[in-house]
Design an enzyme around this catalytic site. Structure first.
Site, short mmCIF file in Angstrom:
data_model
loop_
_atom_site.label_atom_id
_atom_site.label_comp_id
_atom_site.label_asym_id
_atom_site.label_seq_id
_atom_site.Cartn_x
_atom_site.Cartn_y
_atom_site.Cartn_z
N THR A 1 50.53 -5.15 -69.64
CA THR A 1 50.40 -4.51 -68.32
C THR A 1 51.81 -4.40 -67.75
O THR A 1 52.46 -5.43 -67.50
CB THR A 1 49.54 -5.36 -67.37
OG1 THR A 1 48.26 -5.56 -67.98
CG2 THR A 1 49.35 -4.65 -66.04
N LYS B 1 44.80 1.17 -65.04
CA LYS B 1 44.71 -0.29 -64.92
C LYS B 1 45.08 -0.77 -63.51
O LYS B 1 44.36 -1.56 -62.90
CB LYS B 1 45.65 -0.93 -65.95
CG LYS B 1 45.96 -2.39 -65.76
CD LYS B 1 45.04 -3.28 -66.53
CE LYS B 1 45.28 -4.75 -66.15
NZ LYS B 1 44.35 -5.64 -66.78
N LYS C 1 50.63 -9.96 -59.82
CA LYS C 1 51.47 -9.09 -60.66
C LYS C 1 50.93 -7.66 -60.62
O LYS C 1 51.68 -6.70 -60.40
CB LYS C 1 51.48 -9.60 -62.10
CG LYS C 1 52.16 -8.65 -63.08
CD LYS C 1 51.97 -9.03 -64.54
CE LYS C 1 52.49 -7.90 -65.43
NZ LYS C 1 52.37 -8.15 -66.85
P1 NAD Z 1 51.84 -14.77 -72.28
O1 NAD Z 1 52.97 -15.15 -71.40
O2 NAD Z 1 50.88 -15.83 -72.73
O3 NAD Z 1 52.40 -14.03 -73.62
C1 NAD Z 1 53.52 -13.22 -73.65
C2 NAD Z 1 54.28 -13.58 -74.94
O4 NAD Z 1 55.40 -12.69 -75.08
C3 NAD Z 1 54.84 -15.00 -74.92
O5 NAD Z 1 54.37 -15.73 -76.03
C4 NAD Z 1 56.38 -14.80 -74.98
O6 NAD Z 1 57.03 -15.80 -75.71
C5 NAD Z 1 56.44 -13.45 -75.67
N1 NAD Z 1 57.72 -12.78 -75.48
C6 NAD Z 1 58.47 -12.69 -74.35
N2 NAD Z 1 59.59 -11.98 -74.59
C7 NAD Z 1 59.54 -11.61 -75.90
C8 NAD Z 1 60.41 -10.85 -76.73
N3 NAD Z 1 61.53 -10.33 -76.27
N4 NAD Z 1 60.05 -10.68 -78.03
C9 NAD Z 1 58.90 -11.20 -78.51
N5 NAD Z 1 58.03 -11.93 -77.76
C10 NAD Z 1 58.35 -12.11 -76.47
O7 NAD Z 1 51.07 -13.60 -71.51
P2 NAD Z 1 49.58 -13.05 -71.81
O8 NAD Z 1 48.62 -13.75 -70.91
O9 NAD Z 1 49.36 -13.02 -73.28
O10 NAD Z 1 49.73 -11.55 -71.24
C11 NAD Z 1 50.39 -10.53 -71.98
C12 NAD Z 1 50.22 -9.24 -71.24
O11 NAD Z 1 48.83 -8.94 -71.07
C13 NAD Z 1 50.83 -9.23 -69.84
O12 NAD Z 1 51.43 -7.98 -69.61
C14 NAD Z 1 49.63 -9.46 -68.94
O13 NAD Z 1 49.80 -8.91 -67.65
C15 NAD Z 1 48.56 -8.73 -69.71
N6 NAD Z 1 47.18 -9.20 -69.43
C16 NAD Z 1 46.91 -10.53 -69.41
C17 NAD Z 1 45.60 -10.94 -69.15
C18 NAD Z 1 45.25 -12.41 -69.13
O14 NAD Z 1 44.15 -12.74 -68.69
N7 NAD Z 1 46.12 -13.30 -69.59
C19 NAD Z 1 44.60 -10.00 -68.91
C20 NAD Z 1 44.91 -8.63 -68.98
C21 NAD Z 1 46.22 -8.25 -69.24
#
Ligand code: NAD
Length: 289
Positions: free
Chosen positions: A86, A161, A236
Site C-alpha cells: 500500500t 484502496k 497510514k
Molecule cells: P512488514 O513491515 O511486516 O513487512 C515489510 C517487509 O519489507 C519487512 O520484512 C522489511 O524488512 C522489508 N523491507 C523493507 N525494506 C526493504 C528493502 N529495501 N528490500 C527488501 N525488503 C525490504 O509489513 P506488512 O504488514 O507485511 O505490510 C506490507 C505492506 O502491505 C504495507 O504496504 C502495508 O501497508 C500493506 N498491508 C498490510 C496489511 C496488514 O494487515 N499487515 C494489510 C493490508 C496491506
C-alpha cells in the site's frame, strides 16, 4: 512460473509461501526477514533477474521506488513487476512509468484481508495497470487471494484502496462515537446493535466488525482489541488518502478528520498496537472537551 518475491514481512512471507505451495518457483529477498520455507536470494536484483513476475510487498512508497530502481534493470523485457504494497498513488504511477520505459509490464495491486487473508490465501486485490498484465498475473491472484478487481490504469489500484479505507476509517469512528453516546444515554449496546445493524446506519464497521465486545459477530473487540487491523495501519492509509486528496485538490473533510483522530490515538494516546476499532473505549472514556 518463476517468481521473485521482495519484502517477506507479515504479509509477504505467507503470500510467498502460498505461491511456492501452489507449485511456483519462488525466490525471495528481504533486508531483514529470513522466513522459513522460502528460497532466499542474496539481493533484490538476484531475486528478480530470472523471474517472469516479481512481487513486491514493502512498507511505503519511498522504499518501493528504491527497490524498483534496483530490480527493473535486472528484469527480463516483458516481465511483470506486481507491487502489492500500500503506497501513495504518485509513487505507484512513477514506478509504473519507470518499468514501462525499460520494456517491463507493471501492476499496482494493493490488498485487503490483512495477515489472516495473506495466510489463508483469501486476499482481495485491487489492480491498476494494463489489462494484458492483469490477465497474465491472474493465476497468482487466484493463489494468493479469492478476488481481484481490475480498476483501470496504473495507480488506480492504490486509488481504490485508499478511497475504501477512507470510508472505513470514517465509518468506524462514526460507529464508535455512536456507541459511546448510546452508553451515556442509557441505551443497551445489544439493542443499539439490533436496531442499527438493520437500519440505515448499518455499515461493515458495525455489522461485520462490531467494535463493542460481546455484541455482533466475533471481532477484535472480543479479543481485547488485539489487531486485526492495527490503528497505525489505518493511520497510514488515511494519510495516503489525504496526500492524494491534496494532490488533486479534492475536498475530503471526513477523511481529514479521521486522519487527525487516528493520529492522536496512535501518537499521543495509547492506540499504537491496538486494533482500529479500539476507538470505542477511547470515546467511552472521554467527555466533550
Ligand atoms: P512488514 O513491515 O511486516 O513487512 C515489510 C517487509 O519489507 C519487512 O520484512 C522489511 O524488512 C522489508 N523491507 C523493507 N525494506 C526493504 C528493502 N529495501 N528490500 C527488501 N525488503 C525490504 O509489513 P506488512 O504488514 O507485511 O505490510 C506490507 C505492506 O502491505 C504495507 O504496504 C502495508 O501497508 C500493506 N498491508 C498490510 C496489511 C496488514 O494487515 N499487515 C494489510 C493490508 C496491506
Amino acid at each position: 512460473m518463476r517468481i521473485g518475491f521482495i519484502g517477506l514481512g507479515n504479509m509477504g512471507a505467507p503470500m510467498a509461501r502460498n505461491l511456492a505451495a501452489a507449485g511456483h518457483e519462488v525466490m525471495g529477498y528481504d533486508t531483514v526477514a529470513q522466513p522459513e520455507g522460502i528460497a532466499l536470494a542474496g539481493s533484490a536484483a538476484d531475486a528478480a533477474r530470472d523471474a517472469e513476475i516479481v512481487v513486491t510487498m514493502l512498507p511505503d512508497g519511498a522504499i518501493l521506488r528504491a527497490v524498483a530502481a534496483e530490480i527493473h534493470p535486472a528484469m527480463a523485457k516483458g516481465a511483470i513487476h506486481l507491487d502489492c504494497s500500500t503506497v501513495d498513488v504518485e509513487s505507484a504511477r512513477a514506478v509504473a512509468e519507470g518499468a514501462e520505459a525499460l520494456g517491463l509490464l507493471s501492476l499496482d495491486a494493493p490488498v485487503s484481508g490483512g495477515i489472516g487473508g495473506a495466510q489463508a490465501g483469501t486476499l482481495t486485490f485491487m489492480v491498476g495497470g494494463t489489462e494484458a498484465a492483469f490477465t497474465q498475473a491472474a493465476p497468482l491472484f487466484d493463489v494468493m487471494g479469492q478476488k481481484s478487481v481490475y480498476c483501470g490504469s496504473s495507480g488506480n489500484g492504490q486509488a481504490a484502496k485508499i478511497c475504501n479505507n477512507m470510508i472505513l476509517g470514517a465509518t468506524m469512528i462514526a460507529t464508535c462515537e455512536a456507541f459511546a453516546l448510546a452508553d451515556k444515554l442509557g441505551l443497551d449496546r445489544q439493542a443499539m446493535f439490533d436496531v442499527v445493524s438493520t437500519s440505515s446506519g448499518y455499515s461493515w464497521s458495525l455489522n461485520a466488525y462490531c467494535p463493542a465486545p460481546g455484541i455482533g459477530p466475533q471481532s477484535p473487540a472480543d479479543n481485547e482489541y488485539k489487531p486485526g487491523f492495527a490503528a497505525e495501519l489505518m493511520l497510514k492509509d488515511l494519510r495516503l488518502s489525504q496526500m492524494a486528496a491534496e494532490a488533486v485538490d479534492a475536498d475530503t473533510p471526513m477523511g481529514q478528520r479521521a486522519a487527525e483522530l487516528y493520529a492522536r490515538f496512535v501518537e499521543v494516546e495509547d492506540g499504537r498496537g491496538k486494533d482500529f476499532s479500539a476507538m470505542l473505549p477511547r470515546f467511552s472514556g472521554r467527555g466533550r472537551s
